[in-house]
Design a protein around this motif. Structure first.
Motif, short mmCIF file in Angstrom:
data_model
loop_
_atom_site.label_atom_id
_atom_site.label_comp_id
_atom_site.label_asym_id
_atom_site.label_seq_id
_atom_site.Cartn_x
_atom_site.Cartn_y
_atom_site.Cartn_z
N CYS A 42 29.85 15.75 24.71
CA CYS A 42 29.03 15.81 23.54
C CYS A 42 29.96 14.90 22.39
O CYS A 42 30.80 15.54 21.99
N ILE A 43 29.27 14.00 21.89
CA ILE A 43 29.69 13.27 20.66
C ILE A 43 29.28 13.79 19.38
O ILE A 43 28.06 13.91 19.55
N ARG A 44 30.01 14.17 18.35
CA ARG A 44 29.47 14.55 17.51
C ARG A 44 29.18 13.29 16.36
O ARG A 44 29.90 12.34 16.07
N ALA A 45 28.06 13.46 15.62
CA ALA A 45 27.63 12.50 14.60
C ALA A 45 26.85 13.33 13.45
O ALA A 45 25.75 13.21 13.05
N ASP A 46 27.55 14.30 13.05
CA ASP A 46 27.03 15.42 12.06
C ASP A 46 26.60 14.79 10.71
O ASP A 46 25.56 15.24 10.05
N GLY A 47 27.25 13.63 10.32
CA GLY A 47 26.76 12.97 9.10
C GLY A 47 25.57 12.12 8.96
O GLY A 47 25.08 11.49 8.08
N SER A 48 24.99 11.74 10.35
CA SER A 48 23.99 11.11 10.44
C SER A 48 22.63 12.10 10.89
O SER A 48 22.55 12.94 11.66
N SER A 49 21.38 11.39 10.77
CA SER A 49 20.21 12.00 11.48
C SER A 49 19.79 11.58 12.74
O SER A 49 20.42 10.68 13.20
N ALA A 50 19.19 12.17 13.48
CA ALA A 50 18.68 11.67 14.80
C ALA A 50 18.09 10.48 14.49
O ALA A 50 18.23 9.56 15.50
N SER A 51 17.10 9.95 13.66
CA SER A 51 16.43 8.95 13.43
C SER A 51 17.59 7.73 13.26
O SER A 51 17.17 6.63 13.62
N GLU A 52 18.47 7.93 12.39
CA GLU A 52 19.47 6.91 12.25
C GLU A 52 20.16 6.58 13.57
O GLU A 52 20.44 5.30 13.84
N ILE A 53 20.69 7.67 14.37
CA ILE A 53 21.20 7.44 15.67
C ILE A 53 20.17 6.58 16.58
O ILE A 53 20.91 5.69 17.31
N LEU A 54 19.20 7.23 16.68
CA LEU A 54 18.16 6.65 17.60
C LEU A 54 18.09 5.13 17.43
O LEU A 54 18.03 4.18 18.18
N ARG A 55 18.05 4.61 16.02
CA ARG A 55 17.89 3.28 15.54
C ARG A 55 18.96 2.36 16.12
O ARG A 55 19.02 1.55 16.76
N ALA A 56 20.22 2.97 16.03
CA ALA A 56 21.62 2.53 16.18
C ALA A 56 21.43 2.40 17.96
O ALA A 56 21.85 1.33 18.33
N VAL A 57 21.34 3.29 18.40
CA VAL A 57 21.47 3.49 19.91
C VAL A 57 20.35 2.30 20.54
O VAL A 57 20.88 1.34 21.11
N LEU A 58 19.04 2.32 20.01
CA LEU A 58 18.29 1.48 20.55
C LEU A 58 18.46 -0.12 20.28
O LEU A 58 17.91 -1.18 20.57
N SER A 59 19.31 -0.32 19.14
CA SER A 59 19.73 -1.61 18.80
C SER A 59 20.63 -2.59 19.78
O SER A 59 20.88 -3.45 20.10
N VAL A 60 21.23 -1.59 20.83
CA VAL A 60 22.15 -2.03 21.65
C VAL A 60 21.94 -1.74 23.17
O VAL A 60 22.39 -2.33 24.13
N MET A 61 21.12 -0.82 23.30
CA MET A 61 20.50 -0.14 24.63
C MET A 61 19.17 -0.51 24.97
O MET A 61 18.31 0.14 24.25
N PRO A 62 18.80 -1.04 26.22
CA PRO A 62 17.53 -1.05 26.55
C PRO A 62 16.74 0.10 27.22
O PRO A 62 17.44 1.08 27.66
N LEU A 63 15.53 0.44 26.92
CA LEU A 63 14.80 1.53 27.51
C LEU A 63 14.51 0.86 29.07
O LEU A 63 14.20 0.13 29.25
N ASP A 64 14.42 1.90 30.00
CA ASP A 64 13.91 1.98 31.35
C ASP A 64 12.38 1.34 31.34
O ASP A 64 11.81 1.84 30.67
N THR A 65 12.21 0.29 32.09
CA THR A 65 10.82 -0.04 32.35
C THR A 65 10.50 0.36 33.79
O THR A 65 9.37 0.06 33.98
N ILE A 122 25.37 13.66 25.24
CA ILE A 122 24.58 14.13 24.19
C ILE A 122 25.32 13.74 22.96
O ILE A 122 26.79 13.91 22.84
N VAL A 123 24.60 13.37 21.98
CA VAL A 123 24.89 12.86 20.56
C VAL A 123 24.53 14.04 19.63
O VAL A 123 23.18 14.02 19.56
N GLN A 124 25.01 15.20 19.16
CA GLN A 124 24.72 15.96 18.41
C GLN A 124 24.68 15.43 16.99
O GLN A 124 26.07 15.06 16.45
N THR A 125 23.76 15.39 16.37
CA THR A 125 23.62 14.72 14.74
C THR A 125 23.50 15.83 14.07
O THR A 125 23.55 17.30 14.40
N GLY A 126 23.40 15.54 12.57
CA GLY A 126 23.32 16.47 11.58
C GLY A 126 21.55 16.81 11.20
O GLY A 126 21.45 17.19 10.25
#
Length: 142
Positions: A42-65, A122-126
């Motif tokens: 579990c990586i903590r990202a308490d200062g960020s929302s789930a939406s912010e982390i989702l956008r950041a992750v999708l900027s570098v990671m492809p979704l499975d097709t 798991i990325v635990q957000t705020g």
């Protein structure tokens, strides 16, 4: 700092995303989710929302097709057809950011927890909005 890398992607998170392979899953979880006790790292990202982390992750990671549903959220208990505000936001972000946008599918609460327990990370957000949890399956870069 690195160019063209969202600063919300911490060194630990970047390392984990790079180490993940095709088909591995990442959970982006809200503040209420039992991130540390569910099982995976579990990586903590308490200062960020789930939406912010989702956008950041999708900027570098492809979704499975190769699977029909590479993005999963937790269904509302007692009202599985409801779409929480967080999930509406997640779908908008996927549509705008993912290299292969996909429709989010819902999982029953305990099925979601079970799936999360076998995730790579798991990325635990705020995130304070209820049902602000999403599982993403990593794809490949052609």
């Amino acid at each position: 700092m690195l160019r063209n890398i969202d600063p919300l992607l911490s060194p630990d998170l970047l390392h984990a995303l790079r180490a993940m392979g095709h088909g591995d899953e990442i959970v982006i979880a809200d503040a209420n989710f039992p991130g540390s006790s569910t099982g995976p790292d579990c990586i903590r990202a308490d200062g960020s929302s789930a939406s912010e982390i989702l956008r950041a992750v999708l900027s570098v990671m492809p979704l499975d097709t190769f699977v029909p549903h590479p993005a999963l959220t937790m269904q509302v208990v007692g009202d599985p057809d409801a779409t929480p505000e967080a999930v509406k936001d997640f779908q908008r972000i996927i549509n705008e950011t993912a290299d292969n946008p996909a429709q989010i599918q819902g999982l029953e609460r305990f099925s979601f927890y079970e799936r999360a327990a076998s995730a790579y990370l798991i990325v635990q957000t705020g995130e304070r909005r209820l049902y602000g949890n999403i599982i993403l399956k990593k794809g490949v870069i052609g």
